[in-house]
Structures are given as structure tokens and as C-alpha cells.
Design an enzyme around this catalytic site. Structure first.
Site, PDB file in Angstrom:
ATOM      1  N   HIS A 176       0.856  -1.186   0.000  1.00  0.00           N
ATOM      2  CA  HIS A 176       0.000   0.000   0.000  1.00  0.00           C
ATOM      3  C   HIS A 176       0.887   1.228   0.000  1.00  0.00           C
ATOM      4  O   HIS A 176       1.935   1.235   0.639  1.00  0.00           O
ATOM      5  CB  HIS A 176      -0.905   0.014   1.240  1.00  0.00           C
ATOM      6  CG  HIS A 176      -2.071   0.918   1.098  1.00  0.00           C
ATOM      7  ND1 HIS A 176      -1.987   2.262   1.379  1.00  0.00           N
ATOM      8  CD2 HIS A 176      -3.334   0.682   0.679  1.00  0.00           C
ATOM      9  CE1 HIS A 176      -3.165   2.807   1.143  1.00  0.00           C
ATOM     10  NE2 HIS A 176      -3.999   1.887   0.714  1.00  0.00           N
ATOM     11  N   ASP A 234      -7.926  -5.520   0.053  1.00  0.00           N
ATOM     12  CA  ASP A 234      -8.405  -6.350  -1.050  1.00  0.00           C
ATOM     13  C   ASP A 234      -8.046  -7.821  -0.920  1.00  0.00           C
ATOM     14  O   ASP A 234      -8.593  -8.654  -1.653  1.00  0.00           O
ATOM     15  CB  ASP A 234      -7.840  -5.831  -2.382  1.00  0.00           C
ATOM     16  CG  ASP A 234      -8.606  -4.621  -2.870  1.00  0.00           C
ATOM     17  OD1 ASP A 234      -9.790  -4.507  -2.518  1.00  0.00           O
ATOM     18  OD2 ASP A 234      -8.023  -3.798  -3.589  1.00  0.00           O
TER      19      ASP A 234
HETATM   20  N1  CMC Z   1       4.082  -7.621  -4.290  1.00  0.00           N
HETATM   21  C1  CMC Z   1       5.420  -7.619  -4.423  1.00  0.00           C
HETATM   22  N2  CMC Z   1       6.184  -6.518  -4.338  1.00  0.00           N
HETATM   23  C2  CMC Z   1       5.546  -5.361  -4.102  1.00  0.00           C
HETATM   24  C3  CMC Z   1       4.157  -5.301  -3.928  1.00  0.00           C
HETATM   25  C4  CMC Z   1       3.414  -6.493  -4.042  1.00  0.00           C
HETATM   26  N3  CMC Z   1       2.093  -6.490  -3.936  1.00  0.00           N
HETATM   27  N4  CMC Z   1       3.815  -4.016  -3.716  1.00  0.00           N
HETATM   28  C5  CMC Z   1       4.930  -3.298  -3.742  1.00  0.00           C
HETATM   29  N5  CMC Z   1       5.978  -4.125  -3.978  1.00  0.00           N
HETATM   30  C6  CMC Z   1       7.381  -3.732  -4.101  1.00  0.00           C
HETATM   31  C7  CMC Z   1       7.621  -3.079  -5.455  1.00  0.00           C
HETATM   32  O1  CMC Z   1       7.932  -4.026  -6.438  1.00  0.00           O
HETATM   33  C8  CMC Z   1       8.766  -2.152  -5.143  1.00  0.00           C
HETATM   34  O2  CMC Z   1       9.937  -2.916  -5.118  1.00  0.00           O
HETATM   35  P1  CMC Z   1      11.342  -2.262  -5.589  1.00  0.00           P
HETATM   36  O3  CMC Z   1      11.598  -1.158  -4.609  1.00  0.00           O
HETATM   37  O4  CMC Z   1      12.278  -3.399  -5.479  1.00  0.00           O
HETATM   38  O5  CMC Z   1      11.120  -1.771  -6.997  1.00  0.00           O
HETATM   39  C9  CMC Z   1       8.496  -1.708  -3.703  1.00  0.00           C
HETATM   40  O6  CMC Z   1       7.643  -2.720  -3.138  1.00  0.00           O
HETATM   41  C10 CMC Z   1       7.758  -0.391  -3.616  1.00  0.00           C
HETATM   42  O7  CMC Z   1       6.680  -0.430  -4.523  1.00  0.00           O
HETATM   43  P2  CMC Z   1       6.030   0.862  -5.138  1.00  0.00           P
HETATM   44  O8  CMC Z   1       5.293   0.510  -6.373  1.00  0.00           O
HETATM   45  O9  CMC Z   1       7.057   1.943  -5.221  1.00  0.00           O
HETATM   46  O10 CMC Z   1       5.059   1.273  -3.983  1.00  0.00           O
HETATM   47  P3  CMC Z   1       3.739   2.028  -4.183  1.00  0.00           P
HETATM   48  O11 CMC Z   1       3.469   2.726  -2.927  1.00  0.00           O
HETATM   49  O12 CMC Z   1       3.741   2.847  -5.417  1.00  0.00           O
HETATM   50  O13 CMC Z   1       2.728   0.803  -4.413  1.00  0.00           O
HETATM   51  C11 CMC Z   1       0.737  -0.380  -4.674  1.00  0.00           C
HETATM   52  C12 CMC Z   1       1.462   0.688  -3.873  1.00  0.00           C
HETATM   53  C13 CMC Z   1      -0.631  -0.613  -4.011  1.00  0.00           C
HETATM   54  C14 CMC Z   1       0.517   0.100  -6.108  1.00  0.00           C
HETATM   55  C15 CMC Z   1       1.562  -1.692  -4.669  1.00  0.00           C
HETATM   56  O14 CMC Z   1       1.808  -2.117  -3.371  1.00  0.00           O
HETATM   57  C16 CMC Z   1       0.899  -2.778  -5.493  1.00  0.00           C
HETATM   58  O15 CMC Z   1       1.022  -2.797  -6.713  1.00  0.00           O
HETATM   59  N6  CMC Z   1       0.158  -3.722  -4.824  1.00  0.00           N
HETATM   60  C17 CMC Z   1      -0.565  -4.729  -5.519  1.00  0.00           C
HETATM   61  C18 CMC Z   1      -1.910  -4.156  -5.993  1.00  0.00           C
HETATM   62  C19 CMC Z   1      -2.885  -3.985  -4.872  1.00  0.00           C
HETATM   63  O16 CMC Z   1      -3.045  -4.863  -4.018  1.00  0.00           O
HETATM   64  N7  CMC Z   1      -3.624  -2.860  -4.877  1.00  0.00           N
HETATM   65  C20 CMC Z   1      -4.651  -2.575  -3.874  1.00  0.00           C
HETATM   66  C21 CMC Z   1      -4.231  -1.466  -2.962  1.00  0.00           C
HETATM   67  S1  CMC Z   1      -5.309  -1.363  -1.504  1.00  0.00           S
HETATM   68  C22 CMC Z   1      -6.823  -0.910  -2.122  1.00  0.00           C
HETATM   69  C23 CMC Z   1      -6.841   0.506  -2.532  1.00  0.00           C
HETATM   70  O17 CMC Z   1      -6.940   1.390  -1.663  1.00  0.00           O
HETATM   71  O18 CMC Z   1      -6.730   0.778  -3.735  1.00  0.00           O
END
Ligand code: CMC
Length: 377
Positions: free
Chosen positions: A259, A313
Site C-alpha cells: 500500500h 483487497d
Molecule cells: N508484491 C510484491 N512486491 C511489491 C508489492 C506487491 N504487492 N507491492 C509493492 N511491492 C514492491 C515493489 O515491487 C517495489 O519494489 P522495488 O523497490 O524493489 O522496486 C516496492 O515494493 C515499492 O513499490 P512501489 O510501487 O514503489 O510502492 P507504491 O506505494 O507505489 O505501491 C501499490 C502501492 C498498491 C501500487 C503496490 O503495493 C501494489 O502494486 N500492490 C498490488 C496491488 C494492490 O493490491 N492494490 C490494492 C491497494 S489497496 C486498495 C486501494 O486502496 O486501492
């Protein structure tokens, strides 16, 4: 000096709010000052909508009057049903987006952005949203939409219109909690989108339409559907480790984890975890919960030190699946829960508006010579 670019507006405060408070380090969420744990366990979605719109919990009488208003506003204009029929082949989120947009044509206060009118429109959209989703679902199966039932509460009426049968009280209560957990969440991507629309002094229908469009993506509202697809693909708990390793080793993400704000467990997840387990037992399908807990407690443990825990989720998809809700409706349910939150964010934006208009640093070529069309070969 190149400008500082904050990709994804990460950690940027856009404005102040009294809507919800999130402590991402502690995993704490408050709506209007009330802890999500109390609201999920002790209140109803109708109370939570009231709380969001008016800033305080209703008295019994206030709740009764508010609930009557919601129930009285569930019916869609016939023209909107016709529009839904025209788009019946589309994804339910596209139909919801189209339905909300079409409702603008029939709302007498569409251009009134005063707080009072925006809340009245938010009540109407909250009440009609479930009717749009259910009517579209019936139409795409070649069935007649089911008229709203004023004897049922918000969650119960939605299930009734969706399946054309009286839902069990336990099922109604599950969906009620799910709606509460999704009702509001600060400057998440869809609320931000809604605020951008409101900041141009557009209107609530445009803002909610925007919110629905933004929510649709798998990195936001689409994750619940993806989690359940993953569980179905995994099939058995013993396959989970290899399945997830394949995704993670190829740079993929496990849906339902991580998140932008929470670096501890999303406080909303706990309410769905236990309910997913209990429902799986009740339905004689305990395997889905076993698969999900294997992913959570075995595969993803190393990710905890990086602040990656389950989010709201992760268990939601298994609950919808066990309730026999088709998987392409999962995001729409999230959207129906979030309409009050989007409304409140727009009220706040309208009340103290400044156009949201950031900058982009231009990194393309400069001052190129213009060649007339006939000379370009
Ligand atoms: N599985 C594996 N690695 C992950 C995940 C995950 N679900 N989420 C983040 N990471 C890793 C990502 O690959 C990155 O690694 P690195 O630094 O090595 O490149 C690191 O964590 C930071 O990720 P980020 O994309 O910079 O972080 P963010 O804050 O932009 O991401 C997110 C937030 C929700 C987009 C992401 O965690 C994600 O894609 N999760 C899966 C989709 C998901 O479950 N979405 C629902 C969110 S909750 C409901 C809502 O409010 O929308």
C-alpha cells in the site's frame, strides 16, 4: 536547477481534510475521528454514510430519517435503465461509470455545487449506485432488472436486486461491513481524481464518474478480483509457494499486498480475514482461506520488513467469490462503498477550492523547425 519531481506525488500533502485519518506506520484508520474497528464491528453502512456527510454519528431518529431518504432514492429513471441496456455488453465498472454519468441528465441540482446540494446528490448517488450495478448485471444476462425493495437495508437491497431472491441476514451483514471498510480513504487515487474534477468547479456527477474510472485499475480497486484469480490458479495450498515465486522472481507483484500509505497491516484487512475464514468453513470451501493464509504467513513474510503487508483487497475477493458474486463485479462493490467518500472529498474541495494543476518538467526537444506538410515527403 532542474525542478524537484515527486513521482506519483508520493508523500505530498495536497490539502487538509476532516474526512479520514490514516497512520500508515501504525496501521490506523479513522473516519471523522472514529476508529474503523469500532465502525466495522458496531455500526452500519447507513450510519457511516451519515457520519461522513454530516461529521457526527446520527441519533436514532436522524438515522431513521436518513435511511428513509436513502431507501426513497433507489429507483433509476427509465432512461438510465435504457442506457444500461445499450451498454449491457460492457464491464460492470464501465456500466456504473456510464450510469452515474447518465444520471446527471436527470438530477435537478446537477450544477449546484453548494455543500447542501452536493450532499443531497451524494445521497442520491449512494442510493442509486447499487441499482445501476444490479440492473446492468440483470440486463447482461437477458433478465429484467429487479425493482428496489424498500423493506431491505442498503446492503440487503443490493443483494436482492442482484440475485432476485431474499438474501440471508449473515450475507447482508458481510456486505454491510465490506461497504463500511471501503467508504473513505483519504487522498487515494480515485478520491484524488474526483477532487481534480471538483477543483475545476465541474460537478459531483463528473467527479464520481472520474473516481469510478480511476478506481477500475488493478493497482487500485481491481486487486480483489486479481487475488481471487490467483487463489483459483493456485488451486491447492501446497502450490502457493512456487506460484508466487514465479511471479515475484519475474518482477511481478502479489495482488492484495502493499500500500502506498500503510507500511503495517492495513487495519481493514483484519475484518475480512476472519469473515473469509468463517464463510469458507460455512460453505464447505475452506481451501481458499488456506491458500490465502499460506501466501500471507509463508510466502510473503520476507516482505514485511519492507512494509509490505496484506491490504483490504486480499480477503475481500474470497468473500465475494463464496457469496457467488461474479468476479467482474468485485470492483463495482468497492465503488459502491466509496461513493460517500468521494462525495465528502468533493464537498471539502468545493468549500475551499483551489484548482489542482501541477506542473510537468518538459524533457523533449526544443525549438524544432516546422516543415510544411507538402515538404515532408
Ligand atoms: N508484491 C510484491 N512486491 C511489491 C508489492 C506487491 N504487492 N507491492 C509493492 N511491492 C514492491 C515493489 O515491487 C517495489 O519494489 P522495488 O523497490 O524493489 O522496486 C516496492 O515494493 C515499492 O513499490 P512501489 O510501487 O514503489 O510502492 P507504491 O506505494 O507505489 O505501491 C501499490 C502501492 C498498491 C501500487 C503496490 O503495493 C501494489 O502494486 N500492490 C498490488 C496491488 C494492490 O493490491 N492494490 C490494492 C491497494 S489497496 C486498495 C486501494 O486502496 O486501492
Amino acid at each position: 536547477m532542474p525542478p524537484e519531481i515527486i513521482k506519483g506525488l508520493k508523500d505530498v500533502y495536497l490539502d487538509t481534510t476532516t474526512s479520514s485519518f490514516i497512520d500508515g506506520q501504525e496501521g490506523k484508520l479513522l473516519y471523522r475521528g472514529y476508529n474503523i474497528h469500532d465502525l466495522a464491528e458496531k455500526s452500519t453502512f447507513e450510519e457511516v454514510i451519515y457520519l461522513l456527510f454530516y461529521g457526527n454519528l446520527p441519533t436514532k431518529q436522524e438515522l431513521q430519517e436518513f435511511d428513509d431518504l436513502l431507501r426513497a432514492n433507489r429507483r433509476l429513471p427509465d432512461e438510465v435503465i435504457q442506457v444500461l441496456d445499450l451498454v449491457k455488453a460492457s464491464h460492470p465498472m464501465d456500466a456504473l461509470r456510464t450510469g452515474v454519468s447518465a444520471l446527471a441528465a436527470f438530477d435537478p441540482e446537477v450544477t449546484d455545487n453548494s455543500t447542501e446540494a452536493t450532499i443531497r446528490k451524494g445521497i442520491r448517488l449512494s442510493a442509486m449506485g447499487p441499482t445501476i450495478v444490479a440492473a446492468h448485471h440483470r440486463l447482461r444476462q437477458g433478465l429484467e432488472p429487479v425493482a428496489p425493495n424498500p423493506d431491505l437495508n442498503h446492503a440487503g437491497n443490493f443483494l436482492y436486486m442482484l440475485f432476485n431472491e431474499m438474501p440471508e441476514q449473515e450475507t447482508i451483514d458481510l456486505l454491510d461491513v465490506d461497504f463500511i471498510l471501503h467508504a473513505e480513504h483519504g487522498a487515494n487515487a480515485s478520491a484524488f481524481g474526483a477532487r481534480v474534477a471538483a477543483s475545476t468547479l465541474s460537478d459531483l456527477h463528473s467527479a464520481v464518474t472520474t473516481g469510478i474510472g480511476v478506481l477500475k485499475g488493478p493497482w487500485h480497486g481491481g486487486a480483489a478480483e486479481e487475488v481471487m484469480k490467483m487463489a483459483l490458479d493456485i488451486g491447492q495450498p501446497e502450490n502457493a509457494a512456487e506460484y508466487c515465486r514465479n511471479i515475484l522472481d519475474n518482477g511481478g507483484r502479489i495482488m492484495g499486498f502493499g500500500h502506498r500509505v500503510y507500511k503495517a497491516e492495513d487495519p481493514r484487512a483484519r475484518h475480512l480475514r476472519e469473515r473469509s475464514r468463517a464463510l469458507g468453513e460455512k460453505k464447505g470451501q475452506p481451501n481458499w482461506f488456506k491458500i490465502l493464509t499460506y501466501v500471507e504467513d509463508e510466502v510473503m513474510v520476507p516482505y514485511r520488513s519492507r512494509g509490505i503487508f496484506v491490504n483490504v483487497d486480499f480477503f475481500a475477493g474470497s468473500i465475494y467469490y463464496l457469496l457467488e458474486i461474479p468476479d467482474d463485479l468485485f470492483i463495482s462493490i468497492f465503488a459502491l462503498g466509496r461513493i460517500p467518500g468521494w462525495t465528502l472529498q468533493c464537498v471539502e474541495q468545493f468549500e475551499d477550492n483551489m484548482l489542482i494543476r501541477p506542473l510537468l518538467e518538459y524533457v523533449g526537444e526544443m525549438d524544432k523547425e516546422f516543415v510544411p506538410l507538402e515538404e515532408r515527403g
